[in-house]
Design a protein around this motif. Structure first.
Motif, PDB file in Angstrom:
ATOM      1  N   MET A 138      24.421 -27.515  34.678  1.00 57.30           N
ATOM      2  CA  MET A 138      24.526 -26.169  35.236  1.00 57.30           C
ATOM      3  C   MET A 138      23.239 -25.795  35.942  1.00 57.30           C
ATOM      4  N   SER A 139      23.365 -24.889  36.870  1.00 61.03           N
ATOM      5  CA  SER A 139      22.226 -24.622  37.737  1.00 61.03           C
ATOM      6  C   SER A 139      21.695 -23.197  37.585  1.00 61.03           C
ATOM      7  N   ARG A 140      20.393 -23.085  37.631  1.00 60.87           N
ATOM      8  CA  ARG A 140      19.751 -21.759  37.579  1.00 60.87           C
ATOM      9  C   ARG A 140      18.985 -21.574  38.889  1.00 60.87           C
ATOM     10  N   VAL A 141      19.333 -20.513  39.602  1.00 59.28           N
ATOM     11  CA  VAL A 141      18.829 -20.335  40.964  1.00 59.28           C
ATOM     12  C   VAL A 141      17.911 -19.108  41.033  1.00 59.28           C
ATOM     13  N   LEU A 142      16.795 -19.253  41.731  1.00 61.07           N
ATOM     14  CA  LEU A 142      15.882 -18.125  41.975  1.00 61.07           C
ATOM     15  C   LEU A 142      15.925 -17.785  43.457  1.00 61.07           C
ATOM     16  N   ILE A 143      16.148 -16.514  43.754  1.00 57.08           N
ATOM     17  CA  ILE A 143      16.172 -16.055  45.151  1.00 57.08           C
ATOM     18  C   ILE A 143      14.992 -15.098  45.358  1.00 57.08           C
ATOM     19  N   GLU A 202      19.862 -11.453  37.339  1.00 59.32           N
ATOM     20  CA  GLU A 202      18.777 -10.714  36.686  1.00 59.32           C
ATOM     21  C   GLU A 202      17.637 -10.546  37.684  1.00 59.32           C
ATOM     22  N   ASN A 203      17.164  -9.322  37.819  1.00 62.15           N
ATOM     23  CA  ASN A 203      15.996  -9.096  38.670  1.00 62.15           C
ATOM     24  C   ASN A 203      14.726  -9.402  37.889  1.00 62.15           C
ATOM     25  N   GLU A 261       2.358 -17.545  40.600  1.00 66.31           N
ATOM     26  CA  GLU A 261       3.302 -16.775  39.761  1.00 66.31           C
ATOM     27  C   GLU A 261       4.721 -17.316  39.893  1.00 66.31           C
ATOM     28  N   ILE A 262       5.092 -17.663  41.129  1.00 58.76           N
ATOM     29  CA  ILE A 262       6.454 -18.187  41.371  1.00 58.76           C
ATOM     30  C   ILE A 262       6.621 -19.519  40.629  1.00 58.76           C
ATOM     31  N   LEU A 263       5.618 -20.389  40.746  1.00 61.46           N
ATOM     32  CA  LEU A 263       5.699 -21.695  40.072  1.00 61.46           C
ATOM     33  C   LEU A 263       5.815 -21.514  38.559  1.00 61.46           C
ATOM     34  N   SER A 313       8.882 -21.922  33.589  1.00 62.25           N
ATOM     35  CA  SER A 313       9.235 -21.389  32.273  1.00 62.25           C
ATOM     36  C   SER A 313      10.694 -20.962  32.173  1.00 62.25           C
ATOM     37  N   ASN A 314      11.419 -20.919  33.313  1.00 62.41           N
ATOM     38  CA  ASN A 314      12.824 -20.508  33.250  1.00 62.41           C
ATOM     39  C   ASN A 314      13.781 -21.597  33.709  1.00 62.41           C
ATOM     40  N   ASN A 315      13.257 -22.823  33.787  1.00 60.88           N
ATOM     41  CA  ASN A 315      14.148 -23.937  34.085  1.00 60.88           C
ATOM     42  C   ASN A 315      14.945 -23.759  35.382  1.00 60.88           C
ATOM     43  N   ILE A 316      14.288 -23.287  36.405  1.00 64.52           N
ATOM     44  CA  ILE A 316      14.976 -23.024  37.670  1.00 64.52           C
ATOM     45  C   ILE A 316      15.221 -24.357  38.390  1.00 64.52           C
TER      46      ILE A 316
END
Ligand code: AMP
Ligand code: GLY
Length: 429
Positions: free
Chosen positions: A1-6, A43-44, A54-56, A61-64
């Motif tokens: 499953m995938s976790r995406v950051l926008i 989630e914002n 910060e992005i890295l 830490s959130n397995n993106i």
């Protein structure tokens, strides 16, 4: 499953989040900093999107598994280079490739080198140089700040009085700061504008669709430039022959040129074109999707945006065929009166519950604990309409708007009219 950051917080990022969330393989979407629309989808997160470290840290830490960049500033900050060099998937161009947008003069020199059709241009850094170019090119003439200026760094001058005032703004008042240390002084092309949106994996590309923005604040394209007050998709100006010419003379040389420069272009690419006497010329490149054009281009697309983006990291990209819905989509931007200058915020928004949730995107809004929405920016909401014809799509968008109200709400009442005029002209021919 995938976790995406926008990354981003506008209507564009709400539209991207929504498209990504349509894919069942996506487990969770984070949006930084996001808006109430993206909060409903995922989630914002309060991240400084101009801070690569910060992005890295968030990604680690959130397995993106995939990050998608919305606006241009993080691209100029080199977020793609940095996150990629730390072993993560991030969709967007490198800092060097993004110079197609972040330096107008880089883009012009690149186009000259690869013979891509564009207006005549001259690099200037003093008033004397600009005046000397203006005697060569005549009026009207275009002054364009080299660097990023939030879409407002272009001044069209119709006479020497306007030229004096534009030079004053750029060189003395320094309204655009360092972005106007150098400027591109350009021949002013006349004609019709059309924008093309594509995705590239570095070697090849897939065209998503065409669209037309409405950049000025008032009806009939009057008043100052804004980020965009509404858009429709597709553009009726685009036909197979024109598309073939755009691909051959502009898109292919751009993608191949960036390979030749040693910096293959990856990510979304937005090409702003002027059709002058039926021929396409590049007005600008943007190294990202447009806002509000994304809000019409993505809802028209039947493909999984998630699959398309993911495949750009492997060899299956070429297998995708972009499939769009029939008909048209229109979006009208509801803004706060006064935008793009000073405007008030925190106006209570009423009526969103009366329209289909697929018919709007949040832009500058906030939500309180009682689930009331308030305005929180210049461009507040994007209201959509679909239709089998452009006229029907326009009618549907405006009838949705009739249900929304907030104090000082302002919008253009002629979004799409230009498209209707083109269709009429084509039918009359
Ligand atoms: P840009 O920020 O580069 O998209 O420019 C804003 C708007 O200025 C464009 O959408 C065009 O309408 C206009 N513009 C920019 N450059 C030129 C040009 N060389 N000739 C004519 N119009 C231009
Ligand atoms: N709507 C124009 C842009 O996104 O640059």
């Amino acid at each position: 499953m995938s976790r995406v950051l926008i990354l981003g917080s506008g209507g564009r990022e709400h539209a991207i989040s929504k498209s990504i969330s349509n894919d069942k393989k996506v487990d969770k979407i984070f949006c930084a900093p996001g808006n109430p629309g993206t909060q409903e989808i995922g989630e914002n997160v309060e991240l400084d999107i101009n801070n690569n470290i910060e992005i890295l840290e968030f990604i680690n830490s959130n397995n993106i598994s995939l990050t998608i960049v919305g606006p241009e500033q993080p691209l100029e900050n080199g977020v793609v280079d940095f996150i990629q060099s730390n072993g993560h998937k991030i969709f967007g161009p490198s800092r060097y490739s993004a110079k197609l947008e972040t330096s107008k003069l880089f883009a012009r020199d690149f186009m000259e080198k690869y013979n891509i059709p564009q207006p005549s241009y001259f690099k200037c850094s003093t008033e004397e140089e600009v005046v000397s170019v203006s005697t060569k090119l005549g009026f009207p003439i275009v002054l364009k700040a080299d660097g990023l200026a939030a879409g407002k760094g272009v001044i069209i001058c119709n006479n020497s009085l306007e030229l004096d005032s534009a030079m004053d703004v750029m060189f003395n008042k320094k309204k655009f700061g360092k972005a106007a240390k150098f400027i591109s002084v350009e021949e002013c092309l006349k004609g019709e504008e059309i924008s093309i949106f594509l995705v590239s994996d570095g070697k090849s590309y897939k065209i998503l669709n065409s669209a037309q923005d409405h950049k000025r604040i008032f009806n009939d394209d009057k008043g100052p430039n804004t980020g965009g007050m509404g858009a429709y998709c597709p553009s009726p100006l685009l036909n197979d022959d024109l598309l073939e010419e755009i691909e051959r003379t502009i898109i292919e040389p751009t993608i191949n040129g960036m390979v030749n420069e040693g910096s293959p272009y990856t990510g979304f690419l937005y090409i702003g074109l002027m059709l002058t006497n039926g021929k396409p010329y590049v007005i600008e490149f943007n190294a990202r999707m447009g806002d509000p054009e994304t809000q019409v281009v993505l809802p028209m697309m039947n493909n999984s945006l998630y699959d398309l983006i993911n495949s750009s990291f492997d060899s299956s990209f070429h297998e995708h065929e972009i499939l769009n819905k029939e008909g048209y989509c229109v979006t009208v931007v509801l803004s706060a009166l006064g935008y793009p200058d000073k405007y008030e915020t925190h106006m209570l928004i009423k009526g969103l519950d009366k329209i289909d949730p697929n018919m709007y995107f949040h832009a500058g809004t906030i939500i309180d604990n009682n689930k009331n929405y308030y305005s929180n920016g210049g461009r507040v909401l994007n209201i959509l309409g679909f239709g089998s014809t452009l006229a029907k799509a326009i009618k549907n968008a405006y009838s949705n708007i009739d249900k929304i109200e907030f104090k000082d709400m302002y919008y253009r009442t002629d979004i799409g009219q230009k498209g209707l005029n083109y269709i009429k002209e084509l039918n009359d021919q």
